[in-house]
Scaffold this motif. Structure first.
Motif, PDB file in Angstrom:
ATOM      1  N   ALA A  77       9.721  24.795 -36.914  1.00  0.00           N
ATOM      2  CA  ALA A  77       9.513  23.468 -36.341  1.00  0.00           C
ATOM      3  C   ALA A  77       8.295  23.460 -35.420  1.00  0.00           C
ATOM      4  CB  ALA A  77      10.757  23.040 -35.584  1.00  0.00           C
ATOM      5  N   ILE A  78       8.114  24.568 -34.690  1.00  0.00           N
ATOM      6  CA  ILE A  78       6.957  24.646 -33.790  1.00  0.00           C
ATOM      7  C   ILE A  78       5.669  24.630 -34.598  1.00  0.00           C
ATOM      8  CG2 ILE A  78       5.779  26.161 -32.151  1.00  0.00           C
ATOM      9  CD1 ILE A  78       8.591  26.857 -31.077  1.00  0.00           C
ATOM     10  N   SER A  79       5.687  25.326 -35.753  1.00  0.00           N
ATOM     11  CA  SER A  79       4.516  25.281 -36.630  1.00  0.00           C
ATOM     12  C   SER A  79       4.235  23.853 -37.093  1.00  0.00           C
ATOM     13  CB  SER A  79       4.741  26.169 -37.853  1.00  0.00           C
ATOM     14  OG  SER A  79       4.270  27.467 -37.596  1.00  0.00           O
ATOM     15  N   ARG A  80       5.318  23.146 -37.419  1.00  0.00           N
ATOM     16  CA  ARG A  80       5.150  21.731 -37.819  1.00  0.00           C
ATOM     17  C   ARG A  80       4.555  20.910 -36.670  1.00  0.00           C
ATOM     18  NH1 ARG A  80       7.727  20.054 -42.508  1.00  0.00           N
ATOM     19  NH2 ARG A  80       9.353  21.435 -43.271  1.00  0.00           N
ATOM     20  N   ALA A  81       4.990  21.242 -35.460  1.00  0.00           N
ATOM     21  CA  ALA A  81       4.478  20.515 -34.300  1.00  0.00           C
ATOM     22  C   ALA A  81       2.964  20.740 -34.146  1.00  0.00           C
ATOM     23  CB  ALA A  81       5.201  20.958 -33.032  1.00  0.00           C
ATOM     24  N   TRP A  82       2.517  21.983 -34.324  1.00  0.00           N
ATOM     25  CA  TRP A  82       1.067  22.252 -34.265  1.00  0.00           C
ATOM     26  C   TRP A  82       0.334  21.444 -35.324  1.00  0.00           C
ATOM     27  CZ3 TRP A  82      -1.618  24.191 -30.497  1.00  0.00           C
ATOM     28  CH2 TRP A  82      -1.017  25.084 -29.606  1.00  0.00           C
ATOM     29  N   THR A  83       0.921  21.376 -36.507  1.00  0.00           N
ATOM     30  CA  THR A  83       0.300  20.584 -37.565  1.00  0.00           C
ATOM     31  C   THR A  83       0.213  19.121 -37.132  1.00  0.00           C
ATOM     32  OG1 THR A  83       1.262  22.082 -39.156  1.00  0.00           O
ATOM     33  CG2 THR A  83       0.397  20.020 -40.008  1.00  0.00           C
ATOM     34  N   GLY A  84       1.296  18.648 -36.456  1.00  0.00           N
ATOM     35  CA  GLY A  84       1.266  17.282 -35.943  1.00  0.00           C
ATOM     36  C   GLY A  84       0.110  17.069 -34.993  1.00  0.00           C
ATOM     37  N   ALA A  85      -0.148  18.058 -34.124  1.00  0.00           N
ATOM     38  CA  ALA A  85      -1.261  17.958 -33.183  1.00  0.00           C
ATOM     39  C   ALA A  85      -2.587  17.888 -33.930  1.00  0.00           C
ATOM     40  CB  ALA A  85      -1.249  19.154 -32.236  1.00  0.00           C
ATOM     41  N   LEU A  86      -2.695  18.724 -34.979  1.00  0.00           N
ATOM     42  CA  LEU A  86      -3.933  18.717 -35.769  1.00  0.00           C
ATOM     43  C   LEU A  86      -4.130  17.361 -36.441  1.00  0.00           C
ATOM     44  CD1 LEU A  86      -6.312  20.220 -36.996  1.00  0.00           C
ATOM     45  CD2 LEU A  86      -4.802  21.076 -38.773  1.00  0.00           C
ATOM     46  N   ALA A 100       6.059   8.427 -33.613  1.00  0.00           N
ATOM     47  CA  ALA A 100       4.628   8.521 -33.365  1.00  0.00           C
ATOM     48  C   ALA A 100       4.297  10.003 -33.263  1.00  0.00           C
ATOM     49  CB  ALA A 100       4.245   7.799 -32.074  1.00  0.00           C
ATOM     50  N   LEU A 101       3.061  10.353 -33.507  1.00  0.00           N
ATOM     51  CA  LEU A 101       2.721  11.778 -33.575  1.00  0.00           C
ATOM     52  C   LEU A 101       3.058  12.544 -32.300  1.00  0.00           C
ATOM     53  CD1 LEU A 101      -0.505  11.582 -35.717  1.00  0.00           C
ATOM     54  CD2 LEU A 101       1.470  13.041 -36.195  1.00  0.00           C
ATOM     55  N   PRO A 102       2.735  12.027 -31.111  1.00  0.00           N
ATOM     56  CA  PRO A 102       3.078  12.791 -29.908  1.00  0.00           C
ATOM     57  C   PRO A 102       4.582  13.005 -29.791  1.00  0.00           C
ATOM     58  CG  PRO A 102       1.580  10.998 -29.376  1.00  0.00           C
ATOM     59  CD  PRO A 102       2.012  10.786 -30.777  1.00  0.00           C
ATOM     60  N   LEU A 103       5.327  11.984 -30.154  1.00  0.00           N
ATOM     61  CA  LEU A 103       6.783  12.072 -30.078  1.00  0.00           C
ATOM     62  C   LEU A 103       7.309  13.055 -31.121  1.00  0.00           C
ATOM     63  CD1 LEU A 103       8.700  10.606 -28.230  1.00  0.00           C
ATOM     64  CD2 LEU A 103       9.147   8.967 -30.041  1.00  0.00           C
ATOM     65  N   TYR A 104       6.717  13.013 -32.298  1.00  0.00           N
ATOM     66  CA  TYR A 104       7.048  13.939 -33.385  1.00  0.00           C
ATOM     67  C   TYR A 104       6.847  15.386 -32.906  1.00  0.00           C
ATOM     68  CZ  TYR A 104       6.008  16.274 -37.915  1.00  0.00           C
ATOM     69  OH  TYR A 104       5.968  17.116 -38.978  1.00  0.00           O
ATOM     70  N   ILE A 105       5.697  15.624 -32.258  1.00  0.00           N
ATOM     71  CA  ILE A 105       5.412  16.961 -31.737  1.00  0.00           C
ATOM     72  C   ILE A 105       6.466  17.346 -30.709  1.00  0.00           C
ATOM     73  CG2 ILE A 105       3.745  18.296 -30.376  1.00  0.00           C
ATOM     74  CD1 ILE A 105       1.580  16.390 -31.569  1.00  0.00           C
ATOM     75  N   PHE A 106       6.750  16.436 -29.791  1.00  0.00           N
ATOM     76  CA  PHE A 106       7.682  16.711 -28.703  1.00  0.00           C
ATOM     77  C   PHE A 106       9.063  17.038 -29.246  1.00  0.00           C
ATOM     78  CE2 PHE A 106      10.799  15.085 -25.593  1.00  0.00           C
ATOM     79  CZ  PHE A 106      10.507  15.932 -24.542  1.00  0.00           C
ATOM     80  N   GLN A 107       9.518  16.217 -30.199  1.00  0.00           N
ATOM     81  CA  GLN A 107      10.878  16.406 -30.697  1.00  0.00           C
ATOM     82  C   GLN A 107      11.004  17.675 -31.524  1.00  0.00           C
ATOM     83  OE1 GLN A 107      11.386  12.509 -32.346  1.00  0.00           O
ATOM     84  NE2 GLN A 107      12.289  11.697 -30.454  1.00  0.00           N
ATOM     85  N   LEU A 108       9.936  18.071 -32.231  1.00  0.00           N
ATOM     86  CA  LEU A 108       9.986  19.323 -32.992  1.00  0.00           C
ATOM     87  C   LEU A 108       9.989  20.513 -32.044  1.00  0.00           C
ATOM     88  CD1 LEU A 108       7.637  18.565 -35.970  1.00  0.00           C
ATOM     89  CD2 LEU A 108      10.061  19.151 -36.103  1.00  0.00           C
ATOM     90  N   LEU A 109       9.178  20.417 -30.975  1.00  0.00           N
ATOM     91  CA  LEU A 109       9.128  21.520 -30.023  1.00  0.00           C
ATOM     92  C   LEU A 109      10.483  21.737 -29.366  1.00  0.00           C
ATOM     93  CD1 LEU A 109       5.707  21.058 -28.192  1.00  0.00           C
ATOM     94  CD2 LEU A 109       6.345  22.832 -29.819  1.00  0.00           C
ATOM     95  N   GLU A 110      11.195  20.625 -29.135  1.00  0.00           N
ATOM     96  CA  GLU A 110      12.499  20.704 -28.483  1.00  0.00           C
ATOM     97  C   GLU A 110      13.497  21.551 -29.269  1.00  0.00           C
ATOM     98  OE1 GLU A 110      13.814  17.022 -25.685  1.00  0.00           O
ATOM     99  OE2 GLU A 110      13.763  16.694 -27.839  1.00  0.00           O
ATOM    100  N   THR A 111      13.350  21.594 -30.608  1.00  0.00           N
ATOM    101  CA  THR A 111      14.298  22.355 -31.405  1.00  0.00           C
ATOM    102  C   THR A 111      14.181  23.852 -31.146  1.00  0.00           C
ATOM    103  OG1 THR A 111      12.783  22.633 -33.243  1.00  0.00           O
ATOM    104  CG2 THR A 111      14.143  20.669 -33.266  1.00  0.00           C
ATOM    105  N   GLY A 112      13.009  24.320 -30.772  1.00  0.00           N
ATOM    106  CA  GLY A 112      12.812  25.722 -30.461  1.00  0.00           C
ATOM    107  C   GLY A 112      12.686  26.618 -31.678  1.00  0.00           C
ATOM    108  N   LEU A 113      12.800  26.055 -32.893  1.00  0.00           N
ATOM    109  CA  LEU A 113      12.691  26.864 -34.102  1.00  0.00           C
ATOM    110  C   LEU A 113      11.228  27.147 -34.413  1.00  0.00           C
ATOM    111  CD1 LEU A 113      15.182  24.727 -36.171  1.00  0.00           C
ATOM    112  CD2 LEU A 113      15.635  27.020 -35.286  1.00  0.00           C
ATOM    113  N   ASN A 114      10.932  28.371 -34.882  1.00  0.00           N
ATOM    114  CA  ASN A 114       9.553  28.760 -35.169  1.00  0.00           C
ATOM    115  C   ASN A 114       8.903  27.846 -36.190  1.00  0.00           C
ATOM    116  OD1 ASN A 114       9.108  30.800 -33.394  1.00  0.00           O
ATOM    117  ND2 ASN A 114      10.001  32.366 -34.743  1.00  0.00           N
TER     118      ASN A 114
END
Lengths: 353, 299
Positions: free
Chosen positions: A322-331, A306-320
């Protein structure tokens, strides 16, 4: 038959004389500009620092200015009115500014990784640090859509029926139910997830699945829907119920044909509020749908994303990246929720007009 | 001949046999003729209200066209006409309640003591303080007691006043309610009957000493007894206040008003068809449409 025609007088143009003329608004505008300049000057010349100081000084000065203007125009009684109006405007500014700030941040940071493949690919064959042209959030979009629809299908009928119990049936347990529903709305979201995990998943009734997640979300959604539905149904005048019953309808037929249609737009609001409550939830999903990187349609078997989980799991990786992907997930989540709400309003409003 | 007025003259609601139209005309005329003409002679307070070329719209729908009417001091004016003819809308343009509807628009002038109430920069709250209103449905404030309801106008308009008890009694007396509520001024307005609630609303409107009182079918949901009391109140008020009353009840118009205006729409916007002393409207109307209406042939 000689009919005397009324003398044809040219029809004047419709006017709204109660709206102040633009020229009469100039003093109000001057006060706003003046308040801003003086607030700026105060910050420059005194110990106050920062944008927040400017905002609050502007709020103070513009309120005082509009009060003075009201006093000159209409005397003392108009002053409190001007103050309340000014406070109302400033309050919505205070509410809207952070909201727009969040929105703007999500858009500005989320747009980097936004590609067409965000909507067409999943992350099954893509590492989180792969370039943005590979992989996407399709599995999470699908998951959130399925979860929200399932949770809505479960909790809206139960919630509306609970509202009906409280307003129409008025059974013995009315006070108790109302109390329980209220208490339920205070349940921390992770507890809802834990509850399903403990009772459903470790109890051996099912594994990690979309359905488990939807049930957890329903626990959170139910009190919002039920309470809002109750408030909305309470607003329906009793005359309508009496009229329905007096025509020979049973209570149920009256509710279905008269009360619920009259409360229609309010019940849609109840649903929208309920969806808003759960669409962004992460914690209960961690323990119930587990998360996956592949597209998965069947909500009854196997982990979903699910999108919130997708964001959470990408953020956990700590990679820049992946974090950008997480922001896209939020959008994408923001877009998805907006689309759902617009759809709800459209479907709800269509029959009425 | 039906008895519109007898010793117990407000029993007319009990009359159930439909009379033929000729009888109605003659009986209404006799009602109008027998009325005591108090208010025409009394030239009370100097206030005076005048509508000039008033038009009203809701969105693009033109609902009221070119109404010219003046309401001199000490006169009760009744506005009659079928539903949807614009008389309530007209009433609401007279104290700027019309603009409460977002799509509303208007044209023309409404002069209170010679000054247009729609002039730019006018303080609308002061206008409504001077031009009070009583609504069709009794609407006492539910969170206030009877006494607080009467004085609510003072609080809302932030008017300071001593001897509030006296004012409360005076207003309730003028509204014909004092004797019924003097022992329970602290109970809530909702505990009163419909007729009492409406008289409470009249008392509330009087407490801020308006120059004009607009009444939008004030008796439409009331029993004959309450109607009688409110009509008596209107007759008394007419000595000090300009009263404009919208009513569907033609006998009521005949009983309480000095002048009557007849509104009608024929497809397009509502218009003022005829305006004349009440007895003329009911005995020898000039316009055949007025005659048709007051004799009950349509509307």
């Amino acid at each position: 038959m000689a009919q005397i025609l009324p003398l044809q007088i040219p029809v004047p143009t419709p006017k709204k004389p109660w709206k102040p003329a633009p020229i009469a608004m100039i003093p109000d505008l001057l006060i706003l500009v003046g308040a801003f300049l003086v607030a700026d000057a105060t910050v420059a010349l005194t110990g106050f620092k920062g944008k927040l100081a400017i905002f609050f000084l502007f709020a103070l000065y513009s309120t005082l200015g509009s009060m003075a203007l009201a006093f000159f125009r209409r005397g003392a009684t108009a002053m409190s009115n001007a103050m309340a109006t000014s406070m109302a405007y400033l309050s919505i500014a205070l509410v809207a500014l952070p909201l727009f700030s969040v929105l703007l941040t999500v858009v500005s940071r989320g747009r980097h990784a936004l590609r067409l493949n965000t909507f067409t690919q999943d992350m099954a064959a893509t590492q989180p640090d792969a370039p943005f042209s590979q992989g996407g959030a399709l599995h999470a979009i699908l998951g959130t859509t399925v979860l929200v629809i399932l949770a809505t299908v479960i909790s809206v009928p139960i919630g509306v029926l609970t509202g009906l119990y409280l307003t129409e049936v008025k059974g013995r347990a009315e006070t108790l139910i109302r109390f329980l529903v209220q208490a339920m709305s205070g349940v921390p979201s992770i507890v809802a997830g834990l509850f399903i995990y403990a009772v459903w998943i470790t109890g051996g009734h099912g594994g990690f699945s979309g359905f488990s997640g939807a049930v957890a979300l329903s626990i959170l959604m139910l009190p919002t829907v039920a309470r809002t539905a109750e408030e909305v149904l309470k607003l329906i005048p009793n005359d309508l119920r009496e009229a329905g019953v007096a025509l020979g309808g049973t209570q149920w037929r009256t509710v279905v044909m008269v009360v619920l249609p009259a409360a229609r737009s309010g019940l849609i609001t109840a649903t929208v509020l309920g969806v808003a409550r759960v669409a962004g939830e992460t914690a209960p999903l961690l323990l119930t749908i587990f998360g996956t990187t592949a597209k998965h349609f069947n909500p009854f078997v196997g982990p979903m994303s699910a999108l919130p989980l997708y964001i959470f799991q990408l953020l956990e990786t700590g990679l820049n990246v992946a974090i950008s992907r997480a922001w896209t997930g939020a959008l994408v989540l923001l877009i998805l929720v907006s689309v759902l709400f617009t759809l709800a309003r459209f479907v709800g409003g269509r029959v009425k007009s | 001949m039906i008895r519109l007025f007898n010793e117990n003259r407000y029993e007319r609601d009990a009359v159930s046999t439909p009379p033929n139209e000729g009888e109605i005309v003659s009986s209404l005329a006799s009602v109008a003729n027998r009325l005591p003409r108090i208010s025409n002679e009394v030239q009370a307070s100097g206030a005076d209200l005048e509508a000039r070329g008033v038009h009203a719209w809701f969105g693009s729908r033109h609902v009221l066209a070119d109404v010219n009417l003046s309401f001199p001091a000490g006169r009760v004016t009744a506005l009659i006409g079928p539903s949807g003819c614009g008389k309530s809308t007209f009433l609401r343009t007279l104290n700027r309640m019309h603009e409460f509807v977002p799509s509303a628009a208007m044209a023309g002038e409404v002069l209170l003591d010679g000054v247009d109430i729609y002039k730019q920069g006018t303080d609308v709250t002061k206008i409504r303080l001077k031009i009070g209103m009583v609504f069709q449905k009794p609407n006492p404030f539910p969170s206030m007691t009877i006494g607080e309801n009467v004085l609510s106008g003072l609080k809302l308009a932030q008017i300071k006043r001593s001897n509030k008890e006296d004012l409360m009694e005076e207003c309730l007396t003028r509204a014909g309610l004092w004797n019924e509520v003097k022992d329970r001024l602290n109970s809530h307005g909702g505990s009163l009957s419909g007729g009492q609630q409406q008289r409470l609303c009249i008392a509330r409107a009087l407490a801020v000493a308006p120059e004009v009182l607009l009444m939008d079918e004030p008796c439409s949901s009331l029993d004959p007894g309450s109607t009688l009391r409110i009509e008596e109140t209107i007759r008394q008020l007419s000595q000090s206040v300009i009263v404009v009353i919208v009513t569907h009840n033609m006998q009521q118009a005949a009983r309480v008003s000095d002048y009557t205006g007849f509104f009608l729409t024929e497809g397009g916007p509502g218009r003022l068809i005829e305006y004349a002393p009440t007895r003329e409207i009911f005995s020898r109307p000039k316009d055949e449409r007025t005659e048709a209406y007051v004799t009950g042939r349509f509307g």
